[in-house]
Write a protein that holds these residues in place. Structure first.
Motif, PDB file in Angstrom:
ATOM      1  N   LEU A  38       0.822  -1.221   0.000  1.00 15.34           N
ATOM      2  CA  LEU A  38       0.000   0.000   0.000  1.00 15.34           C
ATOM      3  C   LEU A  38       0.853   1.266   0.000  1.00 15.34           C
ATOM      4  CD1 LEU A  38      -3.047   0.128  -0.007  1.00 15.34           C
ATOM      5  CD2 LEU A  38      -3.031   0.298   2.465  1.00 15.34           C
ATOM      6  N   LYS A  39       1.928   1.210   0.780  1.00 16.67           N
ATOM      7  CA  LYS A  39       2.787   2.388   0.887  1.00 16.67           C
ATOM      8  C   LYS A  39       3.495   2.634  -0.452  1.00 16.67           C
ATOM      9  CE  LYS A  39       5.641   5.465   2.851  1.00 16.67           C
ATOM     10  NZ  LYS A  39       5.289   6.825   3.153  1.00 16.67           N
ATOM     11  N   ALA A  42       1.164   4.028  -2.960  1.00 15.44           N
ATOM     12  CA  ALA A  42       0.919   5.454  -2.703  1.00 15.44           C
ATOM     13  C   ALA A  42       2.072   6.305  -3.227  1.00 15.44           C
ATOM     14  CB  ALA A  42       0.722   5.687  -1.210  1.00 15.44           C
ATOM     15  N   TYR A  45       1.521   6.675  -6.922  1.00 15.58           N
ATOM     16  CA  TYR A  45       0.474   7.650  -7.268  1.00 15.58           C
ATOM     17  C   TYR A  45       0.977   9.074  -7.051  1.00 15.58           C
ATOM     18  CZ  TYR A  45      -3.064   3.862  -7.153  1.00 15.58           C
ATOM     19  OH  TYR A  45      -3.791   2.715  -7.367  1.00 15.58           O
ATOM     20  N   GLN A  46       1.683   9.297  -5.934  1.00 13.59           N
ATOM     21  CA  GLN A  46       2.185  10.630  -5.641  1.00 13.59           C
ATOM     22  C   GLN A  46       3.161  11.081  -6.714  1.00 13.59           C
ATOM     23  OE1 GLN A  46       3.151  11.713  -1.277  1.00 13.59           O
ATOM     24  NE2 GLN A  46       3.281   9.511  -1.377  1.00 13.59           N
ATOM     25  N   ASN A  49       1.608  11.844 -10.023  1.00 11.31           N
ATOM     26  CA  ASN A  49       0.902  13.125 -10.051  1.00 11.31           C
ATOM     27  C   ASN A  49       1.827  14.321  -9.977  1.00 11.31           C
ATOM     28  OD1 ASN A  49      -1.829  12.561 -10.515  1.00 11.31           O
ATOM     29  ND2 ASN A  49      -1.943  11.631  -8.504  1.00 11.31           N
TER      30      ASN A  49
ATOM     31  N   ILE B  64       2.816   6.651   8.450  1.00  8.80           N
ATOM     32  CA  ILE B  64       2.761   6.916   7.006  1.00  8.80           C
ATOM     33  C   ILE B  64       2.360   8.370   6.781  1.00  8.80           C
ATOM     34  CG2 ILE B  64       1.401   6.429   4.917  1.00  8.80           C
ATOM     35  CD1 ILE B  64       1.433   3.542   5.610  1.00  8.80           C
ATOM     36  N   LEU B  66       1.472  10.900   3.613  1.00  3.68           N
ATOM     37  CA  LEU B  66       1.171  10.882   2.173  1.00  3.68           C
ATOM     38  C   LEU B  66       0.725  12.237   1.712  1.00  3.68           C
ATOM     39  CD1 LEU B  66      -1.309   8.064   1.269  1.00  3.68           C
ATOM     40  CD2 LEU B  66       1.086   8.210   0.669  1.00  3.68           C
ATOM     41  N   PHE B  70      -4.925  12.722  -4.956  1.00  6.50           N
ATOM     42  CA  PHE B  70      -5.274  11.482  -5.638  1.00  6.50           C
ATOM     43  C   PHE B  70      -4.687  10.289  -4.887  1.00  6.50           C
ATOM     44  CE2 PHE B  70      -6.749   9.288  -9.389  1.00  6.50           C
ATOM     45  CZ  PHE B  70      -5.884   8.225  -9.576  1.00  6.50           C
ATOM     46  N   ALA B  71      -3.405  10.393  -4.533  1.00  4.65           N
ATOM     47  CA  ALA B  71      -2.732   9.312  -3.814  1.00  4.65           C
ATOM     48  C   ALA B  71      -3.396   9.079  -2.459  1.00  4.65           C
ATOM     49  CB  ALA B  71      -1.252   9.638  -3.636  1.00  4.65           C
ATOM     50  N   LEU B  74      -6.882   7.376  -2.968  1.00  2.64           N
ATOM     51  CA  LEU B  74      -6.774   5.955  -3.329  1.00  2.64           C
ATOM     52  C   LEU B  74      -6.257   5.123  -2.167  1.00  2.64           C
ATOM     53  CD1 LEU B  74      -5.660   5.779  -7.051  1.00  2.64           C
ATOM     54  CD2 LEU B  74      -7.912   5.710  -6.051  1.00  2.64           C
ATOM     55  N   TYR B  75      -5.391   5.692  -1.354  1.00  2.94           N
ATOM     56  CA  TYR B  75      -4.915   5.010  -0.151  1.00  2.94           C
ATOM     57  C   TYR B  75      -6.085   4.766   0.803  1.00  2.94           C
ATOM     58  CZ  TYR B  75      -2.648   4.525   4.438  1.00  2.94           C
ATOM     59  OH  TYR B  75      -2.272   4.102   5.697  1.00  2.94           O
ATOM     60  N   GLU B  78      -8.379   2.063  -0.508  1.00  2.00           N
ATOM     61  CA  GLU B  78      -7.892   0.699  -0.349  1.00  2.00           C
ATOM     62  C   GLU B  78      -7.895   0.249   1.108  1.00  2.00           C
ATOM     63  OE1 GLU B  78      -4.210   0.480  -2.590  1.00  2.00           O
ATOM     64  OE2 GLU B  78      -5.293   1.154  -4.392  1.00  2.00           O
ATOM     65  N   LYS B  79      -7.695   1.185   2.008  1.00  2.00           N
ATOM     66  CA  LYS B  79      -7.608   0.812   3.411  1.00  2.00           C
ATOM     67  C   LYS B  79      -8.982   0.769   4.092  1.00  2.00           C
ATOM     68  CE  LYS B  79      -4.806   1.487   7.472  1.00  2.00           C
ATOM     69  NZ  LYS B  79      -4.062   2.354   8.360  1.00  2.00           N
TER      70      LYS B  79
END
Lengths: 173, 220
Positions: A38-39, A42, A45-46, A49, B64, B66, B70-71, B74-75, B78-79
């Motif tokens: 998941l990390k 992410a 995606y970051q 973008n 974490i 972030l 968008f990221a 989506l995180y 999913e979680k």
């Protein structure tokens, strides 16, 4: 709507490169473009973008034309360098702890798919020196070795004018 | 024991607005940490230490951190699968990605503070509105009217709120309220705007309902 690129898949018409790539990744699971973790997903995606939302939009021709006409022709290079530099600095930080052979590990992922075209054949157009970004420089060299990336280069497309091979096509005018 | 989510946000930032809607739809509690973009607080050392790329919004979930709306969305998707933000149908899902990307790449970056300041300083204050209308709004609105025509239901891509709506709502509302953009040429977007304003998760996420919204009315 006149978007390029556009994917046609049966009835489906899809634009926006990121959307197309994610759709392809959902539909065709071979060579997944997103990590399971998941990390790491992410991070992809970051990073994707950073390229598509902070670097790419600032390089659009109408934007550069506006700057040329309203501020001055020389200002375009300053603008482009500022935005590419800012994006690349962010990318260096973001992927620093995750990079392997490629940006987020040893497999090519989403971010590599967006980053390679941003680096290869694009930076010369703007006289942008990538050597200040050591990780991105290293990735650039790795990307040039990848067959899937080489096959996708502008000069290997059916519509690339043969007589212009080797010449840098577009400069900021 | 899991710690509470933290969201670094600016009331006026449409990117922050998107994430606030997502958190509200999924019923996720979070601590609001204001970062004032006018005062350049995203460049302060304490913020950069936590979030080295300095972007706003940023989500902190345990260890974490972030950034990028968008990221983050989506995180969260999913979680926390409650109130899914993406349809299962691949084609509909893809249209959601397309809409989100049109907003995030074709319009929002051109309306962001640094660019608006740049235009104001180098071309003139009056040029800003023209810039917004010409480069951002027209293309965006026209393209979306056409694109969504075949997909819209009550909301942008059907009768449920999905990713596309999370990106559209803040952008349309911002264009209308902040830039006085005339939506009358865009009937579908106008209808969506009215629909969005009725949604509690969106209302709760509006700039004026955030802790850092200036308490006195004043021109920004």
């Amino acid at each position: 709507m006149g978007f390029v690129p556009t994917l046609l898949d049966g009835d489906m018409v899809l634009a926006e490169s990121s959307a197309i790539i994610l759709y392809l990744d959902d539909k065709y699971p071979q060579h997944p473009l997103l990590p399971h973790d998941l990390k790491k997903r992410a991070i992809n995606y970051q990073a994707a973008n950073i390229i598509s939302s902070t670097i790419q939009p600032t390089l659009r021709i109408p934007i550069l034309a506006y700057i040329r006409d309203n501020i001055g022709p020389d200002e375009r290079i300053t603008w482009v360098h500022k935005h590419i530099g800012k994006g690349f600095a962010a990318l260096e930080i973001l992927v620093k702890d995750h990079a392997g052979k490629y940006a987020t590990g040893d497999d090519i992922c989403l971010v590599d798919v967006l980053l390679a075209p941003q680096i290869i054949g694009t930076l010369e157009r703007y006289n942008f020196d990538i050597s200040n970004y050591p990780l991105l420089s290293r990735l650039s060299e790795s990307y040039k070795q990848v067959p899937a990336i080489r096959n996708a280069l502008p000069e290997n497309q059916p519509d690339f004018p043969k007589e212009l091979k080797g010449i840098i096509l577009i400069r900021i005018y | 024991m899991t710690s509470k989510l933290q969201l670094y946000s600016f009331f006026m930032s449409s990117c922050s607005f998107r994430v606030r809607i997502a958190l509200n739809l999924k019923g996720l509690d979070y601590e609001y940490k204001a970062i004032n973009l006018f005062k350049n607080e995203q460049s302060h050392p304490e913020y950069l230490k936590m979030n080295p790329i300095g972007y706003v919004p940023a989500l902190v979930d345990g260890d974490i951190v972030l950034a990028d709306s968008f990221a983050i969305i989506l995180y969260l998707e999913e979680k926390h699968p409650q109130h899914p933000l993406l349809p299962r149908d691949l084609a509909k899902k893809a249209i959601n990605y397309q809409v989100a990307n049109i907003v995030a790449s074709s319009i929002q970056p051109l309306l962001a503070l640094p660019v608006m300041n740049y235009i104001g300083e180098n071309v003139g204050e009056d040029a800003k509105i023209q810039w917004v209308y010409k480069h951002a709004a027209k293309g965006f609105a026209a393209a979306l009217e056409i694109l969504l025509k075949d997909h819209a239901g009550k909301y942008a891509t059907g009768d449920e709120i999905y990713l596309a709506d999370l990106f559209l709502a803040p952008q349309i509302i911002s264009l209308k309220e902040r830039f006085n953009f005339d939506m009358s040429d865009y009937p579908l977007l106008s209808r969506l705007c009215e629909a969005y304003k009725q949604v509690p998760a969106i209302q709760k996420a509006l700039p004026e309902n955030q802790p850092d919204f200036p308490s006195t009315e004043g021109k920004i």
